[in-house]
Design an enzyme around this catalytic site. Structure first.
Site, PDB file in Angstrom:
ATOM      1  N   GLU A 134       0.859  -1.182   0.000  1.00 46.93           N
ATOM      2  CA  GLU A 134       0.000   0.000   0.000  1.00 46.93           C
ATOM      3  C   GLU A 134       0.890   1.224   0.000  1.00 46.93           C
ATOM      4  O   GLU A 134       1.850   1.301   0.770  1.00 46.93           O
ATOM      5  CB  GLU A 134      -0.904  -0.039   1.233  1.00 46.93           C
ATOM      6  CG  GLU A 134      -1.767   1.205   1.415  1.00 46.93           C
ATOM      7  CD  GLU A 134      -1.109   2.226   2.306  1.00 46.93           C
ATOM      8  OE1 GLU A 134      -1.042   3.402   1.891  1.00 46.93           O
ATOM      9  OE2 GLU A 134      -0.655   1.869   3.395  1.00 46.93           O
ATOM     10  N   CYS A 150      -1.419   8.216   5.646  1.00 44.87           N
ATOM     11  CA  CYS A 150      -1.547   8.023   4.198  1.00 44.87           C
ATOM     12  C   CYS A 150      -2.990   8.170   3.733  1.00 44.87           C
ATOM     13  O   CYS A 150      -3.246   8.456   2.563  1.00 44.87           O
ATOM     14  CB  CYS A 150      -1.000   6.657   3.802  1.00 44.87           C
ATOM     15  SG  CYS A 150      -1.740   5.298   4.701  1.00 44.87           S
TER      16      CYS A 150
END
Length: 456
Positions: free
Chosen positions: A2, A36
């Site tokens: 990710e 994030c």
């Protein structure tokens, strides 16, 4: 893996505006914007963007956030992990054409890691602020006229980690869910704080590397495993729910493949088992939405989004099962199939495949391409490509195609083809998580009287 993202929250005119401000503050500035999943773009419908009262409310809320040491309990915006540099320094210190500071950030005291949050109005499409990830407390605000325009602005960043929407209109909910390219969707809530299994985490496009199985969910481990089938059980001849698979099953059972070369005929039972397994697992797992927690006031759904196109690459080493099973798996998801054929493929096998797909003529396209041509095609695919390329085994992927995929970050599905739908169908889908706070301040509204069952 990710990666990060340029995450946006959309606020429409049909939203609870005070609640939107509360959630945007948490999404954009908690952890100093260094998550994030943090919202770094705020897209406001014209009616809200042009409302000076909303702008004042947002800016007052941002200015009220205490900035200071992480050791001080009242602090809401703490230090950055390092002094601003590169893109973040640019975001703190420069305005692009059309932009203005609604709240100007500033270094606090003599600590180079400590900055108050900033809000930029007037962010223009395709600008640096629009498309660049700033790992810090800077929020860019954009104006849009229609929800379709807002969805396009979100997708144009190329990222696809988290996406937020504040709206009380179910029609807008459906349009947003169908149009935005993202891994995690947050509806009328903040975009940070994903919980294991409740909101399995991971993105698409430039926000993800790999097949798209989400961390913290039931599909995460298969991408690190190697599966082998045990002995094939007796083939089933029961009718299948999916019409495409049923037509292929009928062809297999009624001798429509009587001209199969002798060494390929033993694969018929395995193909029948594969069709039955794909049909079952599509209905039981992949065509449904799942909520493991059934929280009162919040839906947490795991769902799967098929690719529009699956390009099945046929190599000279592929057995009949490898080819037909991939076609069947793609068709059960509803994808259009492009059968990409190497010039080395045997003509008798091609003729057989054409007969098998006669009833699927509109959904299957035959095309011949060299490895060089396929590599060129891979390089031309955009970050949010709605196409998946499926090989039958990793060793059958030529180095030139592998290199092209590495250059672009494209995932090539090259796991060995299995007759087990629970595993095989994973390579034809993208997993998504949707978290929806459907209550307002504890009021369940139209859903107050719904019956809620315990998770199965």
């Amino acid at each position: 893996a990710e990666t990060g993202g340029k995450n946006a929250t959309i606020v429409t005119a049909l939203s609870d505006r005070e609640l939107a401000v509360k959630h945007v503050l948490h999404s954009a500035f908690s952890h100093s914007g260094q998550k994030c999943s943090a919202t770094s773009l705020l897209l406001l419908e014209a009616e809200i963007y042009d409302d000076e009262e909303f702008k004042r409310m947002l800016c007052d809320a941002v200015k009220s956030l205490p900035v200071g040491s992480a050791w001080e309990l009242q602090t809401r915006v703490g230090p950055l992990i390092r002094p601003p540099a590169g893109d973040l320094e640019t975001a703190f210190t420069r305005l692009e054409p059309g932009e203005s500071w609604a709240v100007q950030p500033a270094q606090v005291g003599d600590n180079p890691n400590l900055w108050s949050p900033g809000v930029k109005y007037g962010v223009q499409p395709d600008s640096c602020t629009h498309c660049t990830e700033f790992f810090g407390p800077v929020l860019g605000v954009m104006r849009f006229e229609t929800l379709a325009e807002a969805i396009d602005l979100v997708n144009r960043t190329g990222y696809g980690l988290t996406s937020g929407l504040h709206s009380l209109d179910e029609r807008e909910h459906a349009q947003w869910k169908a149009g935005v390219q993202a891994g995690n969707f947050y509806l009328n809530r903040s975009t940070v704080g994903a919980v294991v299994l409740r909101q399995p985490f991971g993105g698409v496009g430039r926000s993800g590397v790999g097949p798209g199985m989400k961390a913290g969910g039931p599909n995460y481990l298969p991408q690190f495993m190697r599966f082998e089938e045990m002995a094939t059980s007796a083939a089933t001849n029961e009718a299948l729910a999916n019409p495409d698979l049923e037509s292929l099953r009928t062809l297999l059972v009624n001798g429509g493949m009587s001209n199969i070369p002798g060494e390929l005929a033993p694969q018929r039972p395995r193909l029948l088992n594969a069709l039955a397994s794909y049909d079952r697992w599509w209905r039981e797992e992949f065509a449904r939405e799942h909520d493991h927690f059934r929280l009162l006031g919040q839906d947490n759904l795991r769902r799967y989004r098929p690719f529009a196109t699956v390009r099945v690459r046929v190599a000279a080493e592929d057995a009949l099962f490898d080819i037909v099973a991939r076609i069947a798996a793609a068709r059960v998801t509803g994808a259009q199939v492009i059968l990409s054929i190497s010039p080395l493929t045997k003509s008798d096998l091609l003729n057989l495949l054409r007969r098998c797909s006669e009833k699927w003529a509109k959904q299957i396209e035959f095309t011949e391409a060299s490895d060089e041509q396929l590599a060129s095609h891979v390089r031309g695919l955009p970050p949010h490509s709605d196409e998946r390329i499926r090989y039958a085994a990793p060793e059958r992927v030529p180095a030139i195609v592998r290199a092209a995929a590495d250059e672009t970050g494209l995932y090539l599905a090259d796991e060995p083809v299995l007759a087990v739908g629970r595993i095989e169908l994973l390579w034809y889908l993208r997993e998504q998580s949707l978290s929806h706070d459907y209550h307002r301040y504890g009021n369940l509204g139209a859903r107050a009287g719904e019956k809620r069952h315990e998770p199965s």
